[in-house]
Design an enzyme around this catalytic site. Structure first.
Site, mmCIF file in Angstrom:
data_model
loop_
_atom_site.group_PDB
_atom_site.id
_atom_site.type_symbol
_atom_site.label_atom_id
_atom_site.label_comp_id
_atom_site.label_asym_id
_atom_site.label_seq_id
_atom_site.Cartn_x
_atom_site.Cartn_y
_atom_site.Cartn_z
ATOM 1 N N LYS A 112 55.407 17.525 96.760
ATOM 2 C CA LYS A 112 55.078 18.699 96.925
ATOM 3 C C LYS A 112 53.616 18.775 97.198
ATOM 4 O O LYS A 112 52.889 18.276 96.523
ATOM 5 C CB LYS A 112 55.345 19.575 95.719
ATOM 6 N N GLY A 125 50.197 24.088 104.002
ATOM 7 C CA GLY A 125 51.134 23.071 103.367
ATOM 8 C C GLY A 125 50.678 22.054 102.202
ATOM 9 O O GLY A 125 51.309 20.965 102.034
ATOM 10 N N ARG A 175 58.002 14.863 92.623
ATOM 11 C CA ARG A 175 58.838 15.450 91.894
ATOM 12 C C ARG A 175 60.086 14.904 91.742
ATOM 13 O O ARG A 175 60.646 14.413 92.897
ATOM 14 C CB ARG A 175 58.745 17.160 92.222
ATOM 15 N N ARG A 182 69.127 25.727 95.275
ATOM 16 C CA ARG A 182 68.837 26.815 94.551
ATOM 17 C C ARG A 182 69.850 27.904 94.769
ATOM 18 O O ARG A 182 70.807 27.878 96.044
ATOM 19 C CB ARG A 182 67.459 27.335 95.019
ATOM 20 N N ASP A 252 64.698 31.748 95.084
ATOM 21 C CA ASP A 252 64.566 30.369 95.322
ATOM 22 C C ASP A 252 64.081 29.427 94.381
ATOM 23 O O ASP A 252 63.895 28.084 94.454
ATOM 24 C CB ASP A 252 63.528 30.457 96.622
ATOM 25 N N ASN A 253 63.948 29.930 92.992
ATOM 26 C CA ASN A 253 63.255 29.336 92.032
ATOM 27 C C ASN A 253 64.291 29.325 90.859
ATOM 28 O O ASN A 253 64.188 28.832 89.852
ATOM 29 C CB ASN A 253 62.043 29.694 91.497
#
Length: 469
Positions: A112, A125, A175, A182, A252-253
């Site tokens: 990330k 990004g 991560r 999702r 999306d989470n």
């Protein structure tokens, strides 16, 4: 040195329609800031190798290990109620999946803040050091509290200065998750699927079923939806028990595994206040603390929509109609854990009735219950404002050790996190390391650090969180 492990690229190989091959951008001066040694060992990774130049190149996506195929994952999402059909990993990469030796289960290794991808939509990004350290601390605290969550393997500073509220140090997070699938992934597949039989969606559902809910029969889409629903219900019920506010519960989470993901604008409440919200971008309080169960239901309805007609409309409506009862069962289960009683005990209903009105600090209340279990409940009665309820609860034969094991001594208090991150960004990691040690041992029965306990002081002022994107 050899890395001693390989990665798989199962998702990228199975779903070329949902990924784009990508590479992390080169970093001018990468430095390992924090490494999660216990997690690395749990994953079977060599911590000595991760600290080498080769290990750092892997952690920043500069060098791949055998089997790795870095990709940016595509997904859609309802953000604050509005559909964005093409979101995806705008600043993230899936390096691949690691097979755990003990269970043969796959987990994602994911970056990330690794630089722009085709999904970046004009963004840089990149990630800032403060938000990456925040996600490391918060996700590891949630794991220690027993909440299903993604986890943090490492934070690496990049040597860049990036523009956010000003020029700030850049960093990326490594991560680990059961997967990064999702509700938004299913939405993206549905929007991309041109077959009459919804072949892409069906394959995705079976893949997610195999990976997360293998007790469900392949092709049983109603069973899969129920498994996702109940996993998410259990997770959000734990959020509510602990006073956690996610802050950005977009579809999306909302993971298909039930894990908590994305610790951008999250916070812990200092009072059980249904109206509490902290995110700078949630100007209307859509994702306020007390709204989280309802928002979960709304997100699950969007999942059901994306599954139709594989999931028949009538069946989808029946499954959603079960949501209120399933939520009530989940919240009673978590409340019962807090109190050390059975979910059907009448004191649970009383507790849930007075909790929003009394608005206690949840961590303080939990430890007061532990302290009162062996003593007179007078202090507890003053805290909850209901002496009769406190006396009734005190008549129960509560296991004090079990009670202490679910009511934490330490949580990531907003004022403590804020101060620790400010110092860390300036190069002083003392407060951050001390807080990390406390919140990753939240039930520690040893010498208590009182300065890490309790709500923010009165002069702390309104707390605002930022995504850090």
């Amino acid at each position: 040195m050899s890395p001693g492990f390989t990665l798989h690229s199962d998702f990228a190989t199975a779903f070329p329609e949902l990924v784009v091959d990508s590479r992390a951008e080169r970093q001018p001066d990468p430095q390992l800031v924090v490494l999660n040694d216990p997690l690395a060992e749990e994953l079977g990774l060599d911590t000595d190798w991760l600290r080498t130049a080769e290990g750092l190149a892997f952690l920043t996506g500069q060098e791949t290990v055998p089997g790795s195929r870095p990709v940016a994952m595509g997904y859609a999402g309802h953000q604050f109620g509005q559909l964005s059909p093409r979101l995806g990993d705008g600043r993230a990469l899936l390096l691949g999946e690691l097979e755990l030796a003990d269970s043969h289960r796959l987990v994602d290794i994911h970056l990330k803040g690794s630089g722009p991808t085709v999904f970046s939509r004009g963004g840089d990004g990149r990630g800032a050091l403060g938000p990456m350290l925040r996600e490391f601390l918060m996700s590891e605290a949630m794991h220690a509290l027993g909440v299903p969550t993604t986890r943090a393997l490492a934070v690496v500073s990049t040597g860049r200065r990036i523009m956010r509220e000003g020029a700030v140090p850049g960093a990326l997070l490594v991560r680990v998750a059961s997967s990064h699938l999702r509700v938004g992934t299913v939405q993206f597949a549905r929007l991309s699927d041109r077959s009459e039989e919804l072949d892409l969606v069906a394959r995705l559902l079976d893949y997610a079923r195999d990976r997360h809910h293998p007790h469900v029969a392949r092709g049983d889409h109603a069973g899969f939806f129920r498994a996702v629903r109940d996993a998410q219900l259990a997770t959000v019920a734990q959020w509510m028990r602990l006073g956690f506010v996610h802050g950005v519960m977009n579809t999306d989470n909302t993971t298909l595994s039930g894990e908590t993901i994305d610790y951008g604008p999250c916070a812990f409440t200092d009072a059980y206040d249904h109206r509490a919200y902290y995110s700078s971008i949630d100007t209307g309080g859509r994702y306020a603390f007390g709204n989280q169960p309802g928002i979960l239901g709304w997100n699950l309805a969007r999942l059901a929509e994306a599954m139709i007609p594989l999931l028949e409309l009538d069946r989808a409506q029946e499954l959603m109609a079960e949501f209120p009862d399933r939520w009530e069962a989940a919240r009673r289960t978590e409340a019962a854990r807090t109190l050390g009683v059975d979910a059907g005990d009448p004191v649970v209903a009383g507790f849930l009735d007075w909790l929003p009105e009394a608005r206690p600090d949840i961590q303080t209340l939990g430890r007061a219950l532990v302290d009162a279990a062996d003593n007179a409940p007078a202090g507890l009665a003053g805290l909850v404002g209901d002496a009769a309820w406190a006396q009734e609860w005190h008549t129960r034969a509560v296991d004090v050790e079990a009670l202490a094991a679910v009511n934490p001594v330490y949580i990531p208090r907003n004022h403590l996190v804020d101060a620790a991150l400010r110092d860390a960004v300036d190069g002083d990691f003392g407060a951050y390391e001390r807080l990390l040690q406390a919140v990753t041992n939240p039930f520690e029965a040893g010498p208590v650090m009182p300065e890490l306990i309790g709500p923010a002081p009165g002069d702390f002022g309104p707390f605002v969180t930022y995504c850090g994107t």
